[in-house]
Scaffold this active site. Sequence first.
Site, mmCIF file in Angstrom:
data_model
loop_
_atom_site.group_PDB
_atom_site.id
_atom_site.type_symbol
_atom_site.label_atom_id
_atom_site.label_comp_id
_atom_site.label_asym_id
_atom_site.label_seq_id
_atom_site.Cartn_x
_atom_site.Cartn_y
_atom_site.Cartn_z
ATOM 1 N N TYR A 1 0.851 -1.201 0.000
ATOM 2 C CA TYR A 1 0.000 0.000 0.000
ATOM 3 C C TYR A 1 0.879 1.241 0.000
ATOM 4 C CZ TYR A 1 -4.460 -2.359 0.822
ATOM 5 O OH TYR A 1 -5.596 -3.125 0.693
ATOM 6 N N GLU A 2 0.481 2.237 -0.818
ATOM 7 C CA GLU A 2 1.273 3.456 -0.939
ATOM 8 C C GLU A 2 0.466 4.727 -0.668
ATOM 9 O OE1 GLU A 2 3.459 3.426 -4.606
ATOM 10 O OE2 GLU A 2 4.237 1.399 -4.281
ATOM 11 N N HIS A 3 -0.867 4.579 -0.533
ATOM 12 C CA HIS A 3 -1.748 5.725 -0.290
ATOM 13 C C HIS A 3 -2.745 5.334 0.798
ATOM 14 C CE1 HIS A 3 -0.083 7.472 -3.962
ATOM 15 N NE2 HIS A 3 -0.279 6.293 -4.526
#
Length: 307
Positions: free
Chosen positions: A156-158
């Site tokens: 996950y990046e956001h």
Amino acid sequence: MESSKLFIITLLVIQALFISHTQIQAAAPANSNLFREYIGAEFKNVKFTDVPINPNVDFHFLLSFAIDYDTSASPSPTNGKFNVFWDSGNLSPANVASIKSTHRNVKVGLSIGGDSVGNGFAFFKPTSVDSWVSNAVSSLTSIIKQNHLDGIDIDYEHFKSDPNTFAECIGRLITTLKNNKVISFASIAPFDDDQVQSHYLALWRKYGHQIDYVNFQFYAYDKGTTVPQFINYFNTQSSNYNGGKVLVSMISDGSGGLSPQNGFFKACSMLRSQQKLHGIFIWSADDSKANGFPFEKQSQALLAAPN
């Protein structure tokens, strides 16, 4: 009597020194021959069989991505109900079973989250911890078993959650999948961004004992990174994820971080000489295919070479 006391004291000192030395040896870092590669996110018709596999490394493919979004024209979060968003045509369950059967040193995992979905970002957006974990365990167990997979990677990046919620959701997910013997390994894929790091470090502090590898995205640093900078970044992140197996990484399209042309493999060799090379991963097989996978070959040759 005095000589007996002196003898006992001498024995105790020797024993203490031996135990201390043994503990130091046990705690000492060690190199690994682990190579990992993300595959399937960019739909460039890449197959498992396209990628060179050195028989003398531990090889992990990471299917990219499973995302807890629906598959409509305008994807939206589904609170832990995951769907397959990788190139399942070329990377099908039968393909997974075949590559693992042909190459006994290969394991295949899935990566969840990713940067984007449809025309927007793939946000981590749980409705509640309990409902997200319940949905995620159910949906991912089904996907993992159907596709003959071995592990999970968290990318996950956001985020539309606080770090503690992320830590509890992901930590409970990994723990449950391991306890249920659905997966044999778990990794995380952070990079050097304040919001990203706050979430992953919260997860590491509480559930780091459940995380086998840290796929740190060193290619997210600026293009043109030098060898000394790379070594400094590696040492910093190894301190952040203290006790973790932090893998070094590169991006095969050359868009960021330390490139092979600027000394990536020199940095790897330097870390190896210090017993700090816990493995190498590349983003991604999709981009590497056009050039014939030269960096995959070089990475695995380095990892397979005698210490």
